[in-house]
Scaffold this active site. Structure first.
Site, PDB file in Angstrom:
ATOM      1  N   HIS A 139      49.116  43.610  36.346  1.00 42.15           N
ATOM      2  CA  HIS A 139      48.934  42.293  35.720  1.00 42.15           C
ATOM      3  C   HIS A 139      49.897  42.242  34.518  1.00 42.15           C
ATOM      4  CE1 HIS A 139      46.795  39.227  33.290  1.00 42.15           C
ATOM      5  NE2 HIS A 139      46.163  38.873  34.400  1.00 42.15           N
ATOM      6  N   ASP A 215      43.628  50.058  33.394  1.00 40.21           N
ATOM      7  CA  ASP A 215      43.215  48.665  33.319  1.00 40.21           C
ATOM      8  C   ASP A 215      42.104  48.467  34.352  1.00 40.21           C
ATOM      9  OD1 ASP A 215      42.859  45.964  33.739  1.00 40.21           O
ATOM     10  OD2 ASP A 215      44.987  45.487  33.943  1.00 40.21           O
ATOM     11  N   GLN A 218      39.304  44.566  36.962  1.00 44.55           N
ATOM     12  CA  GLN A 218      38.782  44.108  38.249  1.00 44.55           C
ATOM     13  C   GLN A 218      37.880  45.137  38.906  1.00 44.55           C
ATOM     14  OE1 GLN A 218      39.129  41.096  39.385  1.00 44.55           O
ATOM     15  NE2 GLN A 218      40.798  40.311  38.111  1.00 44.55           N
ATOM     16  N   LYS A 241      34.801  38.507  32.948  1.00 47.57           N
ATOM     17  CA  LYS A 241      34.860  38.688  34.402  1.00 47.57           C
ATOM     18  C   LYS A 241      33.624  39.397  34.927  1.00 47.57           C
ATOM     19  CE  LYS A 241      39.879  39.388  34.348  1.00 47.57           C
ATOM     20  NZ  LYS A 241      40.618  38.203  34.778  1.00 47.57           N
TER      21      LYS A 241
HETATM   22  C1  LIG Z   1      43.959  43.402  36.412  1.00 40.15           C
HETATM   23  C2  LIG Z   1      43.868  42.568  35.194  1.00 40.15           C
HETATM   24  N1  LIG Z   1      44.344  43.047  34.029  1.00 40.15           N
HETATM   25  C3  LIG Z   1      44.276  42.340  32.890  1.00 40.15           C
HETATM   26  C4  LIG Z   1      43.726  41.081  32.861  1.00 40.15           C
HETATM   27  C5  LIG Z   1      43.690  40.350  31.560  1.00 40.15           C
HETATM   28  O1  LIG Z   1      42.368  40.155  31.167  1.00 40.15           O
HETATM   29  P1  LIG Z   1      42.046  39.129  29.985  1.00 40.15           P
HETATM   30  O2  LIG Z   1      42.658  37.836  30.381  1.00 40.15           O
HETATM   31  O3  LIG Z   1      40.584  39.074  29.916  1.00 40.15           O
HETATM   32  O4  LIG Z   1      42.671  39.670  28.763  1.00 40.15           O
HETATM   33  C6  LIG Z   1      43.216  40.539  34.052  1.00 40.15           C
HETATM   34  C7  LIG Z   1      42.610  39.198  34.132  1.00 40.15           C
HETATM   35  O5  LIG Z   1      43.154  38.160  33.837  1.00 40.15           O
HETATM   36  C8  LIG Z   1      43.292  41.298  35.244  1.00 40.15           C
HETATM   37  O6  LIG Z   1      42.828  40.815  36.395  1.00 40.15           O
END
Ligand SMILES: Cc1ncc(COP(=O)(O)O)c(C=O)c1O
Ligand SMILES: Cc1ncc(COP(=O)(O)O)c(C=O)c1O
Lengths: 425, 156, 425, 156
Positions: A139, A215, A218, A241
Site C-alpha cells: 500500500h 503492515d 488487512q 477497518k
Molecule cells: C494494507 C494497508 N496498509 C495501510 C493502509 C493505510 O491505513 P490507514 O488509511 O488507516 O492509515 C491500508 C488502508 O487504507 C491498507 O489496506
C-alpha cells in the site's frame, strides 16, 4: 466448510446496513477493506465516554481526568490482549499511515541527529551504503514513507517482486542482505488479497540484523493474529477497518526496539523533563503519544475489540474464507472477468480485485453502485501493483462479518448486467 | 437501471468511448499537458496548437473510464479547427455544467455532444473524470501561450 | 460589562455537566483549557455520520463514499469560514501537536532532502548559521518540535523572555534577526492566560524573511479570530478545545507557503502518481492528509463550529472576559494567593494560574476536586514558564461558555477551605 | 470533606509534610537517584549507603506535593539504620499497598507510619506521588550495588 457466523443477527448491530442507496436499493456493502462499518456498541461506548467521563488524560487531579485516563489505558490493555501483546508496547496513532511514518521517521530522525553529534542507536542510522527493503505489493502507506526516508538519507530502496499468480517472489528474499537496515512488508495485501509469509521475511531480516516492520492493516481485522508470532519488531494497523471509529490506529513494538527509537511527534505528555534548551523523553508508549490523544476513539475501539472477541476471530476467519471461496468461484465462472491476485482461497483474504474485459473498473463500480452494491475502484493505493499486472486499475469486492453469500450474488449479477449494458458479452 | 445512471451513460457518451474521435497526439503541439486522476489512475495527455489563421488544433491520448475518454473525444471534436473565442466559451460552458449538480439547461450551441455530460454532474466522483481532458487542455493552452478571458477558466 | 450568554440554557446542551463527582458533588468543570466538554449536537452529528454515511473518503465510486466525502469537505468549508480562511488552505490533523510538528518537519525534511541533492524551497533549509525563535511561554507542543528541529539541523534555538507581570518582553523582538528562518509563538498562553500581540511578532518575522507560525489552541475557541489578521503563514489549533471531538486538529496555511512545503506524513490520498522508485504529490491540503482521515470527527467538529457560531464568538469572548475579571478579583482578595500571569483582564483569556502559600498546587487541586471542582494542576505542559516564575507548578482555573460566576465562587470557597485544612491562614 | 480525602490526608501525612524527617542529602551516598513526576513536576533525589555493619542509610531532598514529600520523609525514617532485608520487605509492602485500591490490610509492623498512605491508593493520580521516593530509592540502591530479592521490587 460453511460459515460459523449468524450473519443476519450480526447485521442487526449495524444500523447503516438497513439503509437504501440510489433510490430504493438496499445497501450491499462490499468495501470493508477500505473501511468497516461500526456496530451500535462502538457508537454507544464513544457517546457514553463523552457524556460521562470526558477530560484530558494523564493530566488532571480531578475525578473526570481519572476516569478518562482509566478509559484510555483500559482500551490499550484490551487491544494488547486482542493481539497478544503487552499494553506498554502498544502506541495509539491516528491511523496505520501514522504508524508506518513513525517507523520510517525513527530512521531519518536518528540519522539527522547522529550527523549533528547526538547519541542515537546505530541501528537507526542510515547511509548511502544501506538499503531498505519492501515489496511490490505494498500500500502507498508502506511505500512512500520509505521512499522519503531514502530521499533524506541516500539509502537505497529495494523491493521484492511478485509472481504472476499474485504471490511474493520468495527467490528475491536475497535482496535482504548485509546492507539492509529495515524490511517492511504487508501481511495481507489490500489489493491482491494475498497473505504473505511474513514470519519468513522477518526471520530473514533478523538474520542480517535489520529491523522488521509488518503492515497488518488487512490481517488483524480478519484473522487471529498474535503479534509475537509474526516475528516482527514493529506492527501497525488501523482501528477503522476493525469495526472501530475513524481517527485511531495502532503500533505495536518489541519493547527493546520501541525503547531504542527516538521520538517522532513531540510536545506535551511525551516528556520527562523540559528546559528551554533541552528535554528528555518519557519511556514508550508515552514517548510516541504527543498531545491530547484520541481518547473517545480508544474507547470506541475497545468496544470494537470486545465485539470481535465475542464473535471470535477464528470464526471471523472461517466465515471470510467461506465467502472468499464462493466469490472466487463465482467470478471465475463469469466470462471476460479476470482476477488480479491469487485465484484460490489458500493464504488469501477476502479482498478480491478483478478486471472485466472491455469495461473500465470505474464503470463497473458505477453500475454496481447503481444496484446498491458498494465496491471500490481504482488503484487501491497500490499503484505499482496495478502496473505489475498491467492493469490501470481494478474493481475490488471486500467482505466482513456482516456480509454473506447473497451479497456476492448481488455483485456477480451486477457485473453481468454491466457487461450487458456495455455490450461486451 | 436508475434514471440517473441512464443519464450518466448517455448513448452519445458510450459511442464516443467505443469510437473515440481524434484520439492521437498532436505531433506539432505548441503546448502539451499530462493530467492524471490520482484516485483512479485515469490519464490523458492533451496537445494544442493555434495556426496562423487563428484556428485551434487539439490532439490527445489517454486511458481511463468511459467518462474521461468520451470527454476527451467530445472535446477534441468540439474544438478542432475552431477559434480561440469558441474554445474559451466551450471551456466555460463545460465547467458551469459540471458544477451545476444537474440544474440549469446546458447550451447545445456551444457544447454540441458535450451536453451529454450534464448527467455526470450528479456524480461528484465522476465530475473529475469528465473534467480531466479539459484541465489538460487549459494547462496545455497556457503553455502554448494561448490565454483567454480569465473569468472563463479560473475555476476548474 | 455582564455576560451576554444564557449559561443555564447552554448547560442543558452538555449532558456531562449534570453529573456528580466524588459522591454527590455536582460537577464544576473548570478545566476547559485542557479540553472542552461537547454539546449533544456534536455527539448526534458524529453518530448520524456513522449510522448513515460512513465510508472511506475521496476513494469510492459508491454513494456512501460520495456522502462521506461530502461530509468531510463540508466540514473543511465550515471550519474555513469560522476562521476566515479558504477551505483549500485548511489541513486536518489529529491535534494541534501534529500541526506544529508538521510545521517543524517541513524544515527538517527540506534540509535533509536538500543535502541529498533534491530540489526544495530554500526557505525551509536550515544550517548552523540559522536561528529559530520562540518564546518562554510556549506549550511543550510549540517548544520541543523546534528543539528537535535544531538538534537535527544544527540551527540555534532562541526564545523571547517574559516580563514579571506575565507578558512577552517585546524589547527582545530583536532576537528575530537576519539569521532567523522561522518564528513560532503562542497566541494565548495556556498557563498565563496572556494574549500576545502576534501580529507584531509575525510582522517582525516577515521583515527578516522568516516564516511565521502561530499556536492558536487557546484563542480560536475563545474569541473571534480571523487567520488572515494574525499575519502568520501557518496557524494551528485543536478541535477538542472548541467543543469538538477528540482526535482532530487543524492547520491553516497561506496558500503559497503550504504549496512550498514538502509532505510530512506520507502514504495514500496525498499522492499524484506513484512508482516504486519515486512519487509525486497532490497539492495542499491533500498533500498533508495521508491515510484514512478522521471523518466522523470532522463532522462532529463542523457541528461544534456551528454551535459556536450560533452562540456568537463575540459573545463568547465577552462572557469569558466577564468571568475572568470576576475570578481575578476574587483570587486577589484571598490572602496567600498569588496569580501567575497578568492580574488584570486586559489582553488576557480565562485560563488563570495561581499558587497558594504553604500548599502545593497538587494538594489545592485535590481539595477542590473533593468539592466537585475540576481544575488542572502541574506545569500545564509549560514547564519552562513555571521555572521563569519560580514555581514548581500551579493550579489553573479555566472557563468556557458553560461556566458562570457561581463556578468561580465554588472554586474560591474551595481554595479557602484548603487553606483552612492545611492550616496556612 | 469526603471520607476518601480524609483518608488521603491522614494527620500523620500532614505532619511529615510540615515537619519532614531526614530531609537532607546523604553526603557519602554509594548510590543516588533523581526522580521526577513529569505530569506535575514533583522531584526527589534519594541517596543510599550500606555501612560495614550492614545497616542502610538513606538521605533525600526534594520538592513537591504533600504526598510525595511526606512519603520521602516516612521512607527515610522507616529505613534509616535498618537491614537490607527490612528495606526489601518495606519496599514490597509499600508497593503492594499502593496497588491495592484500598483493599487489604497494610502491615504496620513493616510499614510503620507508611500505613497512613493506604488511602492514597484510591487516587490513581496520587499513587505516583507516593511512589516517587521509593522509585528513587530502588534506583539508588541498584546503583549502590544493593540488590535484594527480585520479587520484592520488580513491579514498581
Ligand atoms: C494494507 C494497508 N496498509 C495501510 C493502509 C493505510 O491505513 P490507514 O488509511 O488507516 O492509515 C491500508 C488502508 O487504507 C491498507 O489496506
Ligand atoms: C497553547 C497550546 N498549544 C498546544 C496545545 C496542544 O494541543 P493538543 O494537545 O490538542 O495537540 C495545547 C493544549 O494542550 C495548548 O494549550
Amino acid at each position: 466448510m460453511a460459515s460459523p457466523l449468524d450473519v443476519q443477527r450480526i447485521r442487526k448491530d449495524f444500523p447503516i446496513l438497513g439503509r437504501t442507496v440510489r433510490g430504493d436499493r438496499p445497501l450491499v456493502y462490499l468495501d470493508s477493506a477500505a473501511t468497516s462499518q461500526k456496530p451500535t456498541a462502538v457508537l454507544d461506548a464513544e457517546r457514553a465516554y463523552y457524556e460521562n467521563s470526558n477530560a484530558a488524560v494523564h493530566r488532571g487531579a480531578h475525578q473526570l481526568a481519572e476516569e478518562a485516563t482509566d478509559a484510555y489505558e483500559s482500551a490499550r490493555a484490551a487491544i494488547a490482549r486482542f493481539v497478544g501483546g503487552r499494553p506498554e508496547d502498544i502506541v495509539f496513532t491516528k491511523n496505520a499511515t501514522e504508524g508506518l511514518n513513525l517507523a520510517a521517521y525513527a530512521f531519518s530522525n536518528a540519522t539527522a541527529k547522529a550527523s549533528h553529534g547526538h547519541a542515537v542507536d546505530p541501528r537507526f542510522v542510515l547511509t548511502e551504503k544501506d538499503s531498505v527493503v519492501i515489496t511490490e505489493m505494498e500500500h502507498h502507506a508502506n511505500l512512500i514513507p520509505w521512499q522519503e526516508l531514502c530521499a533524506k538519507t541516500g539509502a537505497q530502496l529495494r523491493w521484492i517482486g511478485l509472481t504472476d499468480d499474485g504471490r511474493l517472489d520468495l527467490d528475491q528474499l536475497s535482496l535482504i542482505d548485509d546492507t539492509t537496515k529495515v524490511v517492511s512488508v504487508v501481511h495481507q495485501s489490500n489489493i491482491l488479497g494475498t497473505v504473505n509469509p511474513v514470519r519468513r521475511v522477518m526471520d530473514r531480516a533478523h538474520e542480517v540484523g535489520a529491523i522488521g516492520v509488518v503492515d497488518a492493516c488487512q490481517s488483524i481485522p480478519h484473522m487471529p493474529v498474535d503479534v509475537e508470532d509474526l516475528g516482527a519488531d514493529l506492527v501497525t494497523w488501523s482501528g477503522h477497518k476493525m469495526l472501530g471509529p475513524t481517527g485511531i490506529g495502532l503500533l505495536w513494538g518489541r519493547a527493546e526496539i520501541l525503547d531504542a527509537m527516538p521520538p517522532f511527534l513531540t510536545g506535551g505528555s511525551m516528556i520527562e523533563t523540559v528546559h528551554m534548551d533541552h528535554s528528555t523523553f518519557a519511556p514508550p508508549p508515552q514517548r510516541f503519544e504527543a498531545g491530547v490523544p484520541m481518547v473517545a476513539q480508544s474507547v470506541g475501539l475497545e468496544a470494537a475489540v470486545r465485539y470481535l472477541e465475542d464473535v471470535g476471530m477464528e470464526s471471523v476467519a472461517q466465515h471470510e474464507h467461506d465467502i472468499t471461496e464462493y466469490a472466487l468461484a463465482g467470478l471465475q465462472e463469469l466470462p471476460g472477468v479476470r482476477i488480479i491476485g491469487p485465484t484460490d482461497a489458500v493464504d488469501r483474504g477476502s479482498a478480491i480485485s478483478f478486471v472485466v474485459d472491455g469495461i473500465h473498473p470505474h464503470d463497473v463500480g458505477q453500475l454496481l453502485d447503481d444496484r446498491g452494491v458498494a465496491v471500490r475502484v481504482g488503484h487501491h493505493c497500490a499503484w505499482p501493483t496495478c502496473r505489475r499486472y498491467n492493469v490501470p486499475a481494478t474493481t475490488r469486492l471486500s467482505s466482513y462479518i456482516y456480509n454473506d453469500r447473497s451479497d456476492i450474488d448481488a455483485a456477480l449479477a451486477g457485473i453481468r448486467a454491466a457487461q450487458e449494458f456495455f455490450g461486451v458479452l | 437501471m436508475s434514471d440517473n445512471v441512464e443519464a450518466l451513460y448517455q448513448e452519445i457518451i458510450l459511442d464516443h468511448y467505443k469510437h473515440p474521435r481524434g484520439a492521437t497526439p498532436l505531433t506539432d503541439a505548441q503546448g502539451e499537458s499530462f493530467q492524471v486522476n490520482p484516485t483512479c489512475g485515469d490519464e490523458v495527455t492533451v496537445g494544442v496548437r493555434l495556426d496562423d489563421a487563428g484556428h485551434v488544433h487539439v490532439g490527445y491520448e489517454g486511458q481511463g473510464c468511459s467518462i474521461s475518454q468520451a470527454s476527451a473525444s467530445v472535446m477534441s471534436e468540439l474544438l478542432e479547427g475552431e477559434s480561440v473565442e469558441h474554445m474559451a466559451e466551450a471551456e466555460r460552458a463545460f465547467l458551469d455544467m459540471m458544477h451545476s449538480k444537474g440544474a440549469g439547461e446546458p447550451n447545445e450551441d456551444v457544447l454540441g455532444d458535450g451536453i451529454a455530460f450534464a448527467g455526470v454532474s450528479k456524480y461528484p466522483a465522476r465530475i473529475k473524470c469528465a473534467l480531466l481532458p479539459w484541465m489538460a487542455l487549459q494547462d496545455a493552452r497556457l503553455k502554448a501561450g494561448i490565454d483567454v478571458d480569465k473569468a472563463a477558466t479560473s475555476e476548474i
